[in-house]
Each structure stands twice: as C-alpha cells, then as structure tokens.
Scaffold this motif. Structure first.
Motif, PDB file in Angstrom:
ATOM      1  N   SER A 240       0.819  -1.226   0.000  1.00  0.00           N
ATOM      2  CA  SER A 240       0.000   0.000   0.000  1.00  0.00           C
ATOM      3  C   SER A 240       0.850   1.272   0.000  1.00  0.00           C
ATOM      4  CB  SER A 240      -0.959  -0.030   1.191  1.00  0.00           C
ATOM      5  OG  SER A 240      -0.260  -0.286   2.363  1.00  0.00           O
ATOM      6  N   PRO A 241       0.247   2.387  -0.421  1.00  0.00           N
ATOM      7  CA  PRO A 241       0.961   3.668  -0.522  1.00  0.00           C
ATOM      8  C   PRO A 241       0.775   4.540   0.730  1.00  0.00           C
ATOM      9  CG  PRO A 241      -1.131   3.871  -1.619  1.00  0.00           C
ATOM     10  CD  PRO A 241      -1.133   2.522  -0.926  1.00  0.00           C
ATOM     11  N   TRP A 242       1.284   5.762   0.654  1.00  0.00           N
ATOM     12  CA  TRP A 242       1.312   6.621   1.844  1.00  0.00           C
ATOM     13  C   TRP A 242       0.136   7.594   1.929  1.00  0.00           C
ATOM     14  CZ3 TRP A 242       1.080  11.494   0.067  1.00  0.00           C
ATOM     15  CH2 TRP A 242       1.596  11.741  -1.203  1.00  0.00           C
ATOM     16  N   ASN A 243      -0.609   7.817   0.857  1.00  0.00           N
ATOM     17  CA  ASN A 243      -1.536   8.972   0.873  1.00  0.00           C
ATOM     18  C   ASN A 243      -2.765   8.772   1.765  1.00  0.00           C
ATOM     19  OD1 ASN A 243      -2.343   7.142  -1.119  1.00  0.00           O
ATOM     20  ND2 ASN A 243      -3.413   8.722  -2.270  1.00  0.00           N
TER      21      ASN A 243
ATOM     22  N   LYS B  60       2.384  -4.940   3.350  1.00  0.00           N
ATOM     23  CA  LYS B  60       3.587  -4.095   3.349  1.00  0.00           C
ATOM     24  C   LYS B  60       3.102  -2.652   3.213  1.00  0.00           C
ATOM     25  CE  LYS B  60       6.473  -2.017   1.387  1.00  0.00           C
ATOM     26  NZ  LYS B  60       6.644  -0.568   1.666  1.00  0.00           N
TER      27      LYS B  60
ATOM     28  N   GLU C 113       6.515   3.187   3.689  1.00  0.00           N
ATOM     29  CA  GLU C 113       7.603   3.642   4.567  1.00  0.00           C
ATOM     30  C   GLU C 113       7.566   5.162   4.749  1.00  0.00           C
ATOM     31  OE1 GLU C 113       7.686   2.560   1.545  1.00  0.00           O
ATOM     32  OE2 GLU C 113       9.300   3.411   0.325  1.00  0.00           O
TER      33      GLU C 113
ATOM     34  N   SER D 284       9.763  -4.616  -0.024  1.00  0.00           N
ATOM     35  CA  SER D 284       8.779  -4.888  -1.052  1.00  0.00           C
ATOM     36  C   SER D 284       9.360  -5.864  -2.075  1.00  0.00           C
ATOM     37  CB  SER D 284       8.457  -3.551  -1.726  1.00  0.00           C
ATOM     38  OG  SER D 284       7.202  -3.544  -2.252  1.00  0.00           O
TER      39      SER D 284
ATOM     40  N   THR E  56      -1.444  -1.123  -4.478  1.00  0.00           N
ATOM     41  CA  THR E  56      -1.931   0.241  -4.688  1.00  0.00           C
ATOM     42  C   THR E  56      -0.715   1.157  -4.722  1.00  0.00           C
ATOM     43  OG1 THR E  56      -3.880  -0.273  -3.392  1.00  0.00           O
ATOM     44  CG2 THR E  56      -3.513   2.032  -3.878  1.00  0.00           C
ATOM     45  N   GLY E  57      -0.579   1.932  -5.781  1.00  0.00           N
ATOM     46  CA  GLY E  57       0.560   2.851  -5.863  1.00  0.00           C
ATOM     47  C   GLY E  57       0.684   3.433  -7.249  1.00  0.00           C
ATOM     48  N   SER E  58       1.906   3.820  -7.589  1.00  0.00           N
ATOM     49  CA  SER E  58       2.113   4.566  -8.828  1.00  0.00           C
ATOM     50  C   SER E  58       2.186   3.649 -10.055  1.00  0.00           C
ATOM     51  CB  SER E  58       3.409   5.367  -8.717  1.00  0.00           C
ATOM     52  OG  SER E  58       4.478   4.469  -8.522  1.00  0.00           O
TER      53      SER E  58
ATOM     54  N   GLU F 112      -4.032  -1.100  -8.377  1.00  0.00           N
ATOM     55  CA  GLU F 112      -4.792   0.140  -8.186  1.00  0.00           C
ATOM     56  C   GLU F 112      -3.795   1.270  -8.378  1.00  0.00           C
ATOM     57  OE1 GLU F 112      -8.047   0.681  -7.439  1.00  0.00           O
ATOM     58  OE2 GLU F 112      -8.665  -1.398  -7.273  1.00  0.00           O
ATOM     59  N   LEU F 113      -3.788   1.869  -9.559  1.00  0.00           N
ATOM     60  CA  LEU F 113      -2.733   2.831  -9.888  1.00  0.00           C
ATOM     61  C   LEU F 113      -3.274   4.259  -9.956  1.00  0.00           C
ATOM     62  CD1 LEU F 113      -1.008   0.586 -12.591  1.00  0.00           C
ATOM     63  CD2 LEU F 113      -0.636   0.616 -10.125  1.00  0.00           C
ATOM     64  N   GLY F 114      -2.621   5.097 -10.696  1.00  0.00           N
ATOM     65  CA  GLY F 114      -3.029   6.509 -10.702  1.00  0.00           C
ATOM     66  C   GLY F 114      -3.076   7.062 -12.113  1.00  0.00           C
TER      67      GLY F 114
ATOM     68  N   CYS G 193      -5.622   9.708  -5.137  1.00  0.00           N
ATOM     69  CA  CYS G 193      -5.466   9.139  -6.484  1.00  0.00           C
ATOM     70  C   CYS G 193      -6.586   9.572  -7.422  1.00  0.00           C
ATOM     71  CB  CYS G 193      -5.401   7.621  -6.405  1.00  0.00           C
ATOM     72  SG  CYS G 193      -6.807   6.918  -5.547  1.00  0.00           S
TER      73      CYS G 193
ATOM     74  N   GLU H 141       0.860  12.750 -13.315  1.00  0.00           N
ATOM     75  CA  GLU H 141      -0.098  12.970 -12.224  1.00  0.00           C
ATOM     76  C   GLU H 141       0.496  13.995 -11.245  1.00  0.00           C
ATOM     77  OE1 GLU H 141      -0.449   9.424  -9.921  1.00  0.00           O
ATOM     78  OE2 GLU H 141      -2.293  10.083  -8.957  1.00  0.00           O
TER      79      GLU H 141
ATOM     80  N   PHE I 170     -14.313  -0.195  -7.342  1.00  0.00           N
ATOM     81  CA  PHE I 170     -13.412   0.911  -7.617  1.00  0.00           C
ATOM     82  C   PHE I 170     -12.093   0.404  -8.197  1.00  0.00           C
ATOM     83  CE2 PHE I 170      -9.780   3.311  -5.830  1.00  0.00           C
ATOM     84  CZ  PHE I 170      -9.904   4.428  -6.629  1.00  0.00           C
TER      85      PHE I 170
HETATM   86  P1  NAD Z   1       4.599   4.065  -4.934  1.00  0.00           P
HETATM   87  O1  NAD Z   1       4.261   3.288  -6.139  1.00  0.00           O
HETATM   88  O2  NAD Z   1       5.862   4.837  -4.915  1.00  0.00           O
HETATM   89  O3  NAD Z   1       4.665   3.108  -3.649  1.00  0.00           O
HETATM   90  C1  NAD Z   1       3.626   2.222  -3.294  1.00  0.00           C
HETATM   91  C2  NAD Z   1       4.206   1.048  -2.519  1.00  0.00           C
HETATM   92  O4  NAD Z   1       5.130   0.357  -3.345  1.00  0.00           O
HETATM   93  C3  NAD Z   1       4.945   1.427  -1.238  1.00  0.00           C
HETATM   94  O5  NAD Z   1       4.614   0.512  -0.229  1.00  0.00           O
HETATM   95  C4  NAD Z   1       6.409   1.291  -1.646  1.00  0.00           C
HETATM   96  O6  NAD Z   1       7.237   0.893  -0.570  1.00  0.00           O
HETATM   97  C5  NAD Z   1       6.376   0.220  -2.709  1.00  0.00           C
HETATM   98  N1  NAD Z   1       7.435   0.407  -3.718  1.00  0.00           N
HETATM   99  C6  NAD Z   1       7.983   1.584  -4.141  1.00  0.00           C
HETATM  100  N2  NAD Z   1       8.920   1.362  -5.088  1.00  0.00           N
HETATM  101  C7  NAD Z   1       8.968   0.022  -5.256  1.00  0.00           C
HETATM  102  C8  NAD Z   1       9.759  -0.827  -6.097  1.00  0.00           C
HETATM  103  N3  NAD Z   1      10.678  -0.325  -6.942  1.00  0.00           N
HETATM  104  N4  NAD Z   1       9.569  -2.160  -6.014  1.00  0.00           N
HETATM  105  C9  NAD Z   1       8.652  -2.671  -5.182  1.00  0.00           C
HETATM  106  N5  NAD Z   1       7.886  -1.918  -4.344  1.00  0.00           N
HETATM  107  C10 NAD Z   1       8.046  -0.585  -4.387  1.00  0.00           C
HETATM  108  O7  NAD Z   1       3.346   4.997  -4.664  1.00  0.00           O
HETATM  109  P2  NAD Z   1       3.160   6.119  -3.552  1.00  0.00           P
HETATM  110  O8  NAD Z   1       4.048   7.274  -3.861  1.00  0.00           O
HETATM  111  O9  NAD Z   1       3.242   5.519  -2.203  1.00  0.00           O
HETATM  112  O10 NAD Z   1       1.633   6.526  -3.806  1.00  0.00           O
HETATM  113  C11 NAD Z   1       1.262   7.451  -4.770  1.00  0.00           C
HETATM  114  C12 NAD Z   1       0.745   6.786  -6.029  1.00  0.00           C
HETATM  115  O11 NAD Z   1      -0.246   5.838  -5.706  1.00  0.00           O
HETATM  116  C13 NAD Z   1       0.048   7.758  -6.968  1.00  0.00           C
HETATM  117  O12 NAD Z   1       0.431   7.466  -8.279  1.00  0.00           O
HETATM  118  C14 NAD Z   1      -1.429   7.480  -6.764  1.00  0.00           C
HETATM  119  O13 NAD Z   1      -2.256   7.814  -7.838  1.00  0.00           O
HETATM  120  C15 NAD Z   1      -1.416   6.027  -6.497  1.00  0.00           C
HETATM  121  N6  NAD Z   1      -2.572   5.650  -5.732  1.00  0.00           N
HETATM  122  C16 NAD Z   1      -3.544   4.915  -6.321  1.00  0.00           C
HETATM  123  C17 NAD Z   1      -4.679   4.590  -5.598  1.00  0.00           C
HETATM  124  C18 NAD Z   1      -5.775   3.773  -6.187  1.00  0.00           C
HETATM  125  O14 NAD Z   1      -6.592   3.287  -5.424  1.00  0.00           O
HETATM  126  N7  NAD Z   1      -5.847   3.593  -7.485  1.00  0.00           N
HETATM  127  C19 NAD Z   1      -4.805   5.007  -4.279  1.00  0.00           C
HETATM  128  C20 NAD Z   1      -3.791   5.767  -3.726  1.00  0.00           C
HETATM  129  C21 NAD Z   1      -2.671   6.074  -4.467  1.00  0.00           C
END
Ligand code: NAD
Length: 456
Positions: free
Chosen positions: A112-115, A138, A141, A173, A187-189, A210-212, A244, A334, A402
C-alpha cells in the motif's frame, strides 16, 4: 530460509488447515478488526496528524470511518456472498446442474501507498479476510507513524501465520515480491505497478493493480457553477490533493471560465480560510521530495489563486493555475498535490480529444445539467470510474467497484468487489448418475449427425 520465506511457509501451512475458510472464522476476524480499530482510533488519528497533518475530520472520514463502514457492510453480506451460485445449464448437459464456488486464493500480498496509509492497507485486507485468505501487508515507509500503529494493531489481534505486517521500503517490497504468493494486491504509482506485474509474472500470480494517472474534470457551460466550484474544491484539496482520484486538472468551457474561477476562489477560502498555510487542519505534503516536485510547477502558466508555500512542514496553498497548455511540465504526469491547472475549450469535442491523447484516467468528472452531454462524455471516454456533477464521492459507495482501466489499473474492489477480487470462482458441473446421454461417446451410431442437432 530468511524471515520472509519462513513466514510465508507458515501462512501456507495455516491456510492448508482450512480454518480461514470457515465463515465463522472470517466473521470473527472482521469483528476483531473492527473492535481493534475502534480501540485504536485515537492513536490512528494522532499518527495521521504526525505523518501528514491530517485533521481529525479528514482522518476519521477518509481513513477510519470509511473502513468501519466497509467492515460493517462486508459482515452484513458475507453469508450470502460465500454461497456457491447456481447458474444455468445448457440442454447439451441435460441431467446436470452448474455452480460457481467462490474459493480463497491462499496467501495474499497487499502493498500500500502513503496517501491514505491506513485505509489503503486495510480496505484490501477486509476483502482478503472475507474471501478466506491469509495476508501479508507491506505498508508505506513514507508514513512511518501510521504504519507502526497499523502493525501493532494487526499483531495484537491476529497470529502471524494468518495476517502479518512487514515494515520497510523498496527492499522489503522487493524481497516479498521474490516469493510466490497466491494473489498480489498493489496500490501505488504506475511505474511501480509495472515492476509489480513483472515480478508477479515470474510466478504467474494474479494481480490487482490500483494505480493513478491524470484524472480530468470537465466543467461544461451549463454547469451549476457555484455547486461545481464547491465540490471541485473539496475533491481537489482534500488531503492536499494527494488523492489518487482527485481532479488532476480542469477542462472549462471558455464562456463560464471567469465566473467559475471566481466561484472556485470563494469556495477555497470557505473551506480553508484566507491563509491556508496557517490552517492547522490543512494536510501537509508527505516529503521534501514531493514538496520540491510540486513547487517546481508553480511557475507554469499564471497563478490565479494560492501559490504560497511554507518549507517548514512542507505546506502548499490550494492553488489554481491558468494559461496552461498540455506542453507545460505540470501536465506531463499525475500532480498529486494541491495544484489545479486549468485548460479551456469551446466545443466539448476538443476536451474529449485532448483527454483521448493521454492514458485512460483513473477517474473522470463531468459537471453539466444536460443528460446528452453527460452521456456523450460517458460514451466517448474510457476511465476507471467517476461522477456526474461531483468529485471523488463514487469511491465511498460499496456498491460501486473501484479501480482503473488501461494504465490506471487492473481489477477493482470495495464492497462485494473486494470479496470477488480475493476469490477464485471455481466452476463446477454436478452430473447425474441416473442416466448417461450416449451422444458424446465416439462409438455412438451416426454420432456426428446427432451431435449436429445440438452443436450448430
Ligand atoms: P509508490 O508506487 O511509490 O509506492 C507504493 C508502494 O510500493 C509502497 O509501499 C512502496 O514501498 C512500494 N514500492 C515503491 N517502489 C517500489 C519498487 N521499486 N519495487 C517494489 N515496491 C516498491 O506509490 P506512492 O508514492 O506511495 O503513492 C502514490 C501513487 O499511488 C500515486 O500514483 C497514486 O495515484 C497512487 N494511488 C492509487 C490509488 C488507487 O486506489 N488507485 C490510491 C492511492 C494512491
């Protein structure tokens, strides 16, 4: 064998005991989670304040309350979701009946992400528990205090062979991704989503991503301007734009641009005061890196309102930028912050074509009183989900799965969608032994002609 491998082995063994498949076990786990969240509500809200300066109102509505409601909804419906679903059977299969049995995948990994560091770790977990899986979480951080409270909360109520939290950054991760899970929910970038999918492909592990991306918000000439301005200001600046599905940029019909922007400025001041930098309830930017990245956009186009920043605490005012084109740096990726660039159009087609030149958005919002305009936008643009005459609100409904489409994600969750995501639908034919239709056997006389009566 390292710690991660040992734990996954333990979880796989626990899953094999079939305890997690028992409906009473799942309901009990959800109840334990609900009680623990209520008990730790204060600590969670304090942690979110430390990590992101989230106000109590935002922390409760978007992190704690929304999760309590999701658990309540899941608990209420779980008994009906777990039942095998009877489906139709064709005449060719006369004598048999057909069912779909939902079954858990096994050991799932949730990254999961930080937001929304609490909500986005626990919402998928609710689906994993409901469907009968074990889970490894996980968390991010970048929000260490919330991740710590979350880790303790889980450790207090669940044995590690069932649910465990691994703290850490990219290395943790990646170490997790080296192992074979039965399901991965990320969930993340977008760039990290690609890394996850690549790692999952090595073990052929199914994924939800779940990306952005850049989510557009169209304000048409017939929109209810005052209400649109208020709802857009709310959806954009909640969590300081680090959402997101926040409207990433506006496409405004040029005939209402002046009136709309004036109303937007009023709405921003109503929500955050004349001096948002001093507003104790205004969320901060998560890190120096993101703060610097966002500040670099402030010289794009012209600042219509906002634009002030405070390095101490990483705060950026709710900002609106005008005179923006698709070539500006703020329009390349984004934004994920409280900066709202404004593009204009005179014909709706211009806006639609502008959006078409870019990846499928995670969310899209259209403000218009005309049903025809609303339908045209829905019909012509592919996006994950969205609202007509509102922003972000679709996310809070358990009846609306969603997720994204194209590069904004794969799969969807919330409500029954979460249960379905963490379940494999096992298709089963139950055949009669009272008789045996002879046509399918190779020794039947005139077999092809008889089969042709049915398979045509
Ligand atoms: P991120 O992708 O940088 O990190 C997300 C998770 O992945 C964290 O736990 C991180 O430790 C891990 N991670 C980072 N780099 C990695 C790698 N190289 N290998 C494996 N794991 C890794 O995202 P973020 O900055 O925490 O969150 C922001 C992004 O998340 C934005 O793009 C946003 O749109 C997206 N987001 C999407 C949703 C959704 O539901 N679709 C919700 C919230 C955020």
């Amino acid at each position: 064998m390292n710690t991660i491998q040992a734990l996954i082995k333990k979880q796989k063994a626990f899953f094999r005991t079939d305890k997690t498949k028992d409906i009473a076990f799942r309901l009990d786990a959800l109840q334990k989670l609900r009680t623990a969240i209520k008990t730790n509500e204060k600590q969670l809200i304090e942690a979110l304040k430390v990590d992101l300066n989230k106000s109590e109102f935002e922390a409760y509505t978007t992190e704690v309350g929304i999760i309590l409601e999701e658990i309540r909804f899941t608990t209420r419906h779980l008994r009906s979701w777990v039942k095998p679903k009877r489906v139709k059977t064709p005449i060719t299969h006369f004598g048999s009946t057909s069912y779909i049995y939902p079954e858990p995948y096994g050991v799932s990994l949730i990254i999961s992400p930080w937001n929304y560091p609490f909500q986005l770790a626990i919402a998928p977990l609710i689906g994993a528990i409901a469907a009968g899986n074990c889970a490894v979480i996980k968390p991010s951080e970048l929000t260490p205090k919330t991740s710590e409270v979350l880790g303790r909360l889980i450790q207090d109520i669940f044995p590690e062979e069932y649910i465990v939290v691994f703290q850490g950054g990219v290395e943790t991760s990646q170490a997790l991704l080296n192992e074979k899970f039965d399901y991965i929910f990320f969930t993340g970038s977008v760039p990290v989503g690609k890394i996850i999918m690549e790692a999952a492909s090595k073990h052929l592990t199914p994924v939800t991503l779940e990306l952005g991306g850049k989510s557009p918000c169209i304000v048409h000439e017939d929109a209810n301007i005052k209400l649109a301005a208020k709802r857009i200001a709310w959806g954009k600046y909640i969590n300081a734009g680090q959402t997101c599905v926040a409207p990433d940029y506006l496409y405004i019909h040029q005939s209402i641009k002046h009136d709309f922007l004036t109303a937007l400025k009023v709405a921003i001041h109503e929500l955050y005061g004349e001096h948002p930098l001093n507003n104790e309830d205004y969320t901060h930017i998560v890190s120096e890196k993101h703060y610097n990245r966002l500040c670099s956009f402030l010289d794009n186009g012209e600042i219509f309102t906002g634009g002030k920043t405070m390095e101490n605490g990483f705060v950026i005012e709710p900002t609106v930028l005008t005179n923006i084109t698709w070539e500006d740096p703020v329009m390349q990726d984004e934004i994920f912050g409280p900066i709202l660039p404004v593009l204009e159009y005179s014909e709706l087609t211009e806006a639609i074509e502008g959006i078409h030149k870019h990846p499928n958005p995670l969310a899209l919002y259209i403000f218009s009183e005309s049903r025809a305009i609303q339908e045209e936008v829905l019909n012509r643009i592919s996006f994950g989900g969205g609202c007509i005459n509102d922003t972000v609100y679709h996310l809070g409904s358990p009846h609306l799965p969603f997720g994204g489409v194209g590069s904004s994600g794969i799969g969807a969750y919330h409500g029954k969608g979460s249960f379905d995501t963490f379940s494999h639908g096992k298709s089963v034919l139950k055949q009669t032994t009272l008789f045996d239709i002879p046509f399918r056997y190779p020794n039947v006389k005139n077999g092809v002609n008889k089969i042709k009566l049915f398979l045509k």
